[in-house]
Scaffold this active site. Sequence first.
Site, PDB file in Angstrom:
ATOM      1  N   HIS A   1       0.844  -1.198   0.000  1.00 28.51           N
ATOM      2  CA  HIS A   1       0.000   0.000   0.000  1.00 28.51           C
ATOM      3  C   HIS A   1       0.873   1.240   0.000  1.00 28.51           C
ATOM      4  O   HIS A   1       1.875   1.297   0.708  1.00 28.51           O
ATOM      5  CB  HIS A   1      -0.877   0.003   1.265  1.00 28.51           C
ATOM      6  CG  HIS A   1      -1.736   1.221   1.387  1.00 28.51           C
ATOM      7  ND1 HIS A   1      -2.921   1.357   0.700  1.00 28.51           N
ATOM      8  CD2 HIS A   1      -1.580   2.366   2.084  1.00 28.51           C
ATOM      9  CE1 HIS A   1      -3.456   2.531   0.985  1.00 28.51           C
ATOM     10  NE2 HIS A   1      -2.667   3.163   1.831  1.00 28.51           N
TER      11      HIS A   1
ATOM     12  N   ASP B   1     -15.006   3.116   7.274  1.00 30.33           N
ATOM     13  CA  ASP B   1     -13.989   4.058   6.810  1.00 30.33           C
ATOM     14  C   ASP B   1     -14.553   5.002   5.753  1.00 30.33           C
ATOM     15  O   ASP B   1     -14.164   6.170   5.695  1.00 30.33           O
ATOM     16  CB  ASP B   1     -12.763   3.318   6.264  1.00 30.33           C
ATOM     17  CG  ASP B   1     -11.682   4.310   5.867  1.00 30.33           C
ATOM     18  OD1 ASP B   1     -11.214   5.042   6.747  1.00 30.33           O
ATOM     19  OD2 ASP B   1     -11.343   4.384   4.675  1.00 30.33           O
TER      20      ASP B   1
ATOM     21  N   ARG C   1     -14.087  13.130   8.218  1.00 25.99           N
ATOM     22  CA  ARG C   1     -12.793  13.728   8.593  1.00 25.99           C
ATOM     23  C   ARG C   1     -12.358  14.783   7.571  1.00 25.99           C
ATOM     24  O   ARG C   1     -11.784  15.807   7.923  1.00 25.99           O
ATOM     25  CB  ARG C   1     -11.719  12.633   8.704  1.00 25.99           C
ATOM     26  CG  ARG C   1     -11.899  11.756   9.944  1.00 25.99           C
ATOM     27  CD  ARG C   1     -11.039  10.514   9.864  1.00 25.99           C
ATOM     28  NE  ARG C   1      -9.648  10.824   9.638  1.00 25.99           N
ATOM     29  CZ  ARG C   1      -8.792  10.040   8.956  1.00 25.99           C
ATOM     30  NH1 ARG C   1      -9.204   8.891   8.430  1.00 25.99           N
ATOM     31  NH2 ARG C   1      -7.547  10.382   8.816  1.00 25.99           N
TER      32      ARG C   1
ATOM     33  N   SER D   1      -7.607   3.811   9.557  1.00 21.64           N
ATOM     34  CA  SER D   1      -8.249   3.886   8.247  1.00 21.64           C
ATOM     35  C   SER D   1      -7.508   2.984   7.243  1.00 21.64           C
ATOM     36  O   SER D   1      -8.116   2.152   6.555  1.00 21.64           O
ATOM     37  CB  SER D   1      -8.239   5.352   7.777  1.00 21.64           C
ATOM     38  OG  SER D   1      -8.493   5.453   6.411  1.00 21.64           O
TER      39      SER D   1
ATOM     40  N   LYS E   1      -8.513  -1.434   6.144  1.00 21.88           N
ATOM     41  CA  LYS E   1      -8.738  -1.872   4.749  1.00 21.88           C
ATOM     42  C   LYS E   1      -7.723  -2.931   4.342  1.00 21.88           C
ATOM     43  O   LYS E   1      -8.056  -3.907   3.677  1.00 21.88           O
ATOM     44  CB  LYS E   1      -8.661  -0.658   3.811  1.00 21.88           C
ATOM     45  CG  LYS E   1      -9.850   0.283   3.962  1.00 21.88           C
ATOM     46  CD  LYS E   1      -9.724   1.549   3.140  1.00 21.88           C
ATOM     47  CE  LYS E   1      -8.773   2.531   3.744  1.00 21.88           C
ATOM     48  NZ  LYS E   1      -8.780   3.885   3.223  1.00 21.88           N
TER      49      LYS E   1
HETATM   50  N1  URA Z   1      -5.358   7.125   3.283  1.00 17.62           N
HETATM   51  C1  URA Z   1      -6.378   6.464   3.877  1.00 17.62           C
HETATM   52  O1  URA Z   1      -6.839   5.448   3.362  1.00 17.62           O
HETATM   53  N2  URA Z   1      -6.863   6.934   5.040  1.00 17.62           N
HETATM   54  C2  URA Z   1      -6.380   8.039   5.650  1.00 17.62           C
HETATM   55  O2  URA Z   1      -6.859   8.405   6.716  1.00 17.62           O
HETATM   56  C3  URA Z   1      -5.328   8.718   5.015  1.00 17.62           C
HETATM   57  C4  URA Z   1      -4.828   8.240   3.826  1.00 17.62           C
END
Ligand code: URA
Length: 434
Positions: free
Chosen positions: A82, A161, A168, A183, A187
């Site tokens: 990621h 999320d 947010r 967050s 995932k």
């Molecule tokens: N990428 C994400 O998936 N979540 C965040 O909070 C910041 C960057």
Amino acid sequence: MRMTDLISKKRDGGELSGEEINFMIQGYTQGEIPDYQMSAMCMAILFRGMNDREILDLTMSMMHSGDVMDLSAIDGVKADKHSTGGVGDKTSLVLCPMVAACGVKIAKMSGRGLGHTGGTLDKLESFPGLSISISDEQFVENVNRCGIAIIGQTADIVPADKLLYALRDVTGTVPSIPLIVSSIMSKKLASGADVIVLDVKCGSGAFMKTEDEAAELARGLTRVGRLAGRKCAAVITDMDQPLGNAVGNALEVKEAIAVLKGEEKGELLELCLRIGSLILTEGGLAESLEDAEKMLLQAIESGAALKKLSQMVEAQGGCADDVYDTSRLPEAPVKYALKAEESGYISRIDAEGVGLVSMHLGGGRATKESDIDLSVGVLLNKKLGDRVEVGETLAIIHAASEESAVNQAENLRACFTLSAEPVELPAFIKGIVR
Ligand code: URA
């Protein structure tokens, strides 16, 4: 349990229990806790922080707010990577076939680009016929057969999320390490891989502007991954200029292929070797980082990595030959050379600015619904530290029309800063967290 009491507790620096975190996340996802209370909680977390146990509980609760992928039908070590987001970041297109050629299974769900950042799914769709929406069964079968599949999200992964991130975004609560870690990791954990390597970008084009912030985020992410029972590592990399030379979907695919063919070296290859070595060692396929790097280089030299990409493209409906001969990939009709008007050394290339130029050329989405032109973008001819003389080409704009290229030329020029003195290059890989 009352949300008001939990907000006050966190506001006063208290520690939330697992049960309290679950109550808040499940209640919010089901619409029982209103946005205004969740906003207040996010702000309290931003100011008061969370300890490791709270961050892990928050991550697990978010992960269980939706579907969790079951990859048990895939044999072998499953890995995922990621990136916290960058410009010209085509790492997955190079790295995934490289590690798959070394025996790691890549069952990856990727995203689309938004704003100035690109997305792997859009880039992959530059291959005519390739589909990023295949059934879960086909996905598992492709990974077992070819060792690699990259698709769009099929299952309803981490709905908490989706809601929280949107909240947010409009309440000034994005830059909180506990909220970012939960967050991202909710995932990644829900996507089912055994080994997760994170590329935390740092610099003008990134979310984390300083090295200290990026290191703190990298430590937070890897800690949660390990506490959740996964093998996890992170690299911290420079995003003070776009990664590689190409920014734009098909242009980035062509650059990724050039690296897989062994024709292009530089920072993109360096990054893929570093992340790939971490995946192979964490996954138990190599004894040391040095051994892993040799395996990865061998995968390029032997053509095995490029073959993996061609197998994936074919298995997902594209033509295997398009990897070897890229002439069928989208190509912009206009190529406009942006010439330097002064001489000097390149001291800065505003990555976000270049990403925005590509977006305005039609290569990126201003909103989630926008259509994009896969052929357009920017090919940098000069990078940080390079010497430039007046009249030399700084970059080539690939555009749908002369007018659109001319419209973006001055925006692109403004992304380059020149200095009279030679420039010391920042380290590209700033650190590794294992
Ligand atoms: N990428 C994400 O998936 N979540 C965040 O909070 C910041 C960057």
